[in-house]
Design a protein around this motif. Sequence first.
Motif, mmCIF file in Angstrom:
data_model
loop_
_atom_site.group_PDB
_atom_site.id
_atom_site.type_symbol
_atom_site.label_atom_id
_atom_site.label_comp_id
_atom_site.label_asym_id
_atom_site.label_seq_id
_atom_site.Cartn_x
_atom_site.Cartn_y
_atom_site.Cartn_z
ATOM 1 N N ALA A 105 -11.688 -4.751 -13.921
ATOM 2 C CA ALA A 105 -10.809 -5.443 -12.990
ATOM 3 C C ALA A 105 -10.561 -4.568 -11.782
ATOM 4 C CB ALA A 105 -9.485 -5.802 -13.645
ATOM 5 N N ALA A 106 -10.421 -5.204 -10.629
ATOM 6 C CA ALA A 106 -10.030 -4.525 -9.389
ATOM 7 C C ALA A 106 -8.712 -5.129 -8.937
ATOM 8 C CB ALA A 106 -11.102 -4.694 -8.330
ATOM 9 N N LEU A 107 -7.640 -4.363 -9.030
ATOM 10 C CA LEU A 107 -6.309 -4.796 -8.641
ATOM 11 C C LEU A 107 -5.883 -4.038 -7.384
ATOM 12 C CD1 LEU A 107 -4.614 -4.638 -12.168
ATOM 13 C CD2 LEU A 107 -5.768 -6.577 -11.119
ATOM 14 N N ARG A 108 -4.801 -4.503 -6.784
ATOM 15 C CA ARG A 108 -4.228 -3.791 -5.654
ATOM 16 C C ARG A 108 -2.843 -3.294 -6.027
ATOM 17 N NH1 ARG A 108 -3.189 -6.897 -1.125
ATOM 18 N NH2 ARG A 108 -2.966 -4.988 0.088
ATOM 19 N N ALA A 109 -2.439 -2.205 -5.406
ATOM 20 C CA ALA A 109 -1.102 -1.651 -5.629
ATOM 21 C C ALA A 109 -0.491 -1.326 -4.284
ATOM 22 C CB ALA A 109 -1.177 -0.393 -6.492
ATOM 23 N N VAL A 110 0.803 -1.533 -4.162
ATOM 24 C CA VAL A 110 1.510 -1.189 -2.939
ATOM 25 C C VAL A 110 2.864 -0.603 -3.302
ATOM 26 C CG1 VAL A 110 2.526 -3.497 -2.642
ATOM 27 C CG2 VAL A 110 2.236 -2.001 -0.653
ATOM 28 N N ARG A 111 3.250 0.435 -2.579
ATOM 29 C CA ARG A 111 4.553 1.050 -2.805
ATOM 30 C C ARG A 111 5.552 0.484 -1.811
ATOM 31 N NH1 ARG A 111 6.051 7.467 -2.284
ATOM 32 N NH2 ARG A 111 8.295 7.237 -2.574
ATOM 33 N N GLN A 112 6.670 0.003 -2.348
ATOM 34 C CA GLN A 112 7.741 -0.560 -1.531
ATOM 35 C C GLN A 112 9.020 0.211 -1.843
ATOM 36 O OE1 GLN A 112 7.596 -4.608 -2.868
ATOM 37 N NE2 GLN A 112 5.803 -5.117 -1.629
ATOM 38 N N GLY A 113 9.241 1.309 -1.134
ATOM 39 C CA GLY A 113 10.355 2.188 -1.457
ATOM 40 C C GLY A 113 10.096 2.887 -2.771
ATOM 41 N N LYS A 114 11.005 2.751 -3.715
ATOM 42 C CA LYS A 114 10.827 3.359 -5.027
ATOM 43 C C LYS A 114 10.040 2.462 -5.975
ATOM 44 C CE LYS A 114 15.061 6.141 -4.870
ATOM 45 N NZ LYS A 114 16.348 6.452 -5.569
ATOM 46 N N ARG A 115 9.741 1.251 -5.550
ATOM 47 C CA ARG A 115 9.070 0.270 -6.412
ATOM 48 C C ARG A 115 7.583 0.215 -6.098
ATOM 49 N NH1 ARG A 115 8.837 -5.749 -5.673
ATOM 50 N NH2 ARG A 115 8.315 -6.650 -7.705
ATOM 51 N N VAL A 116 6.764 0.160 -7.152
ATOM 52 C CA VAL A 116 5.316 -0.003 -6.996
ATOM 53 C C VAL A 116 4.910 -1.334 -7.603
ATOM 54 C CG1 VAL A 116 3.039 0.867 -7.628
ATOM 55 C CG2 VAL A 116 4.836 2.464 -6.955
ATOM 56 N N VAL A 117 4.244 -2.145 -6.817
ATOM 57 C CA VAL A 117 3.762 -3.451 -7.255
ATOM 58 C C VAL A 117 2.266 -3.350 -7.521
ATOM 59 C CG1 VAL A 117 3.415 -5.859 -6.563
ATOM 60 C CG2 VAL A 117 5.535 -4.674 -5.954
ATOM 61 N N LEU A 145 -0.868 -0.743 -16.764
ATOM 62 C CA LEU A 145 -0.190 -1.088 -15.518
ATOM 63 C C LEU A 145 1.211 -0.504 -15.438
ATOM 64 C CD1 LEU A 145 -1.303 -4.749 -14.781
ATOM 65 C CD2 LEU A 145 -2.450 -2.585 -14.312
ATOM 66 N N ALA A 146 1.981 -0.577 -16.519
ATOM 67 C CA ALA A 146 3.349 -0.048 -16.485
ATOM 68 C C ALA A 146 3.374 1.451 -16.225
ATOM 69 C CB ALA A 146 4.084 -0.401 -17.779
ATOM 70 N N PRO A 147 2.624 2.272 -16.968
ATOM 71 C CA PRO A 147 2.634 3.707 -16.650
ATOM 72 C C PRO A 147 2.019 4.016 -15.286
ATOM 73 C CG PRO A 147 1.059 3.251 -18.418
ATOM 74 C CD PRO A 147 1.870 2.007 -18.223
ATOM 75 N N LEU A 148 1.086 3.200 -14.819
ATOM 76 C CA LEU A 148 0.501 3.426 -13.500
ATOM 77 C C LEU A 148 1.528 3.277 -12.388
ATOM 78 C CD1 LEU A 148 -3.064 1.846 -13.381
ATOM 79 C CD2 LEU A 148 -2.388 4.118 -12.598
ATOM 80 N N ALA A 193 -2.437 15.182 -16.665
ATOM 81 C CA ALA A 193 -1.518 14.837 -17.750
ATOM 82 C C ALA A 193 -1.542 13.335 -18.023
ATOM 83 C CB ALA A 193 -0.105 15.286 -17.387
ATOM 84 N N PHE A 194 -1.643 12.531 -16.970
ATOM 85 C CA PHE A 194 -1.701 11.084 -17.144
ATOM 86 C C PHE A 194 -2.958 10.692 -17.920
ATOM 87 C CE2 PHE A 194 -2.717 6.748 -15.973
ATOM 88 C CZ PHE A 194 -1.487 6.115 -16.005
ATOM 89 N N GLY A 195 -4.098 11.278 -17.535
ATOM 90 C CA GLY A 195 -5.337 10.980 -18.247
ATOM 91 C C GLY A 195 -5.260 11.345 -19.712
ATOM 92 N N GLN A 196 -4.681 12.508 -20.003
ATOM 93 C CA GLN A 196 -4.566 12.946 -21.389
ATOM 94 C C GLN A 196 -3.572 12.091 -22.166
ATOM 95 O OE1 GLN A 196 -3.315 17.037 -21.819
ATOM 96 N NE2 GLN A 196 -4.099 17.167 -23.909
#
Length: 399
Positions: A105-117, A145-148, A193-196
């Motif tokens: 899958a290819a998703l998009r992410a955007v940071r909006q202040g402290k929130r990441v969508v 997705l949640a930890p990302l 650390a995230f990968g592990q």
Amino acid sequence: MTDPDIILRIAAKGDGVTADGRHFPLAAPGDRIAADGAVLPGPHHAAPPCIHFPACGGCALQHVDDPSYADFVSARVIGALAGQGIAAGTVLGPHISPPRARRRAALRAVRQGKRVVIGFAESGSHALVDLSVCEILDSRLFALLAPLRGLLGAILPDKRAAHVKMSLTDQGVDLLLEGVRVGGLAADEALGAFGQDHGLARLTIDEGDGPQTRWEPEPVTVSFGGVAVGFPPFAFLQATPDGEAALVDAVAAALPPSGPIADLFCGLGTFALALATARPVYAAEGARDLVLSLKAGANRAQRRLAADHRDLFRRPLVPAELDRFAAIVLDPPRAGAREQAMQLAAARVPVVAYVSCNPASFARDAVHLVAGGYRLESVKPVGQFRWSTHVELVGIFRR
């Protein structure tokens, strides 16, 4: 007389169509159109399983029941061929991948202040749907997705977008993050650390100057026909394992029992390695990294496979080369393979198995093959991208 207010079929882009040619979004076969244009659900209108439908652009047809969706997948292929004046001898039953089976899958992410969508874009928009559930992704991809969101909160600049590309490999999830900025030792250590912590097969970032692997405890591979092949970050894979199996089975069933095979636009060897268990295979591909991975994997497994780095758009195989083979397997990108199809039309190869991810370009190429003396014996529609309008197929041509 056909009732003009009843939806008869689903058009190629997903709208319901009445007998008089009117199009209505989110309508299923059997729905009735009220005088004010409202859609009155009929017997084939289904309750969408996902709370994000229809806003999320990842799916277009969750409102259609399974039999109607299967009919749509077949009709996409039949309609594309009819548009070019061609009919297949046999239209085989479609294969439809189940929910939660997508392995890339290819998703998009955007940071909006402290929130990441993180999610798919809304249909016809750049706005993102922040996925809280997903009925198409394999659960191992969705679980990231949640930890990302937390990781990207540290490495994604505010109001900046990134691409999140995930693939399931032999070793687990291969994750590629594009458009991030990793500065300092702490951020770099956070990636490892995230990968592990999440058991990733590999974590790669691209800050704009090419991929950089930050976590890969062992070489990442994918396997075809029992052969492990090195996997470049987010290289092409068929969307679902069952869809891949359906395509491979349809190709293998059509081939003669013996004789050398050519696999053109072979990628990492999806078909070449499955076919090279008991016969010699020539495999050609324009992407050098894929050819090198395939060659190394085939050599380790001692398969009878010759991998060739060749641009088949600029330098297609000509009849003198093609006629050495008992059959040709063709799996081009969405644009099709016009140059190669024209050379095949002039050749004498007994069987051509054409795998396509675009019924329209397949039908255009089929015109050349039929004009050259082939008959389209059968087509096998495949719906790997469940609830979308994206359809794949295998067409078998014989002289």
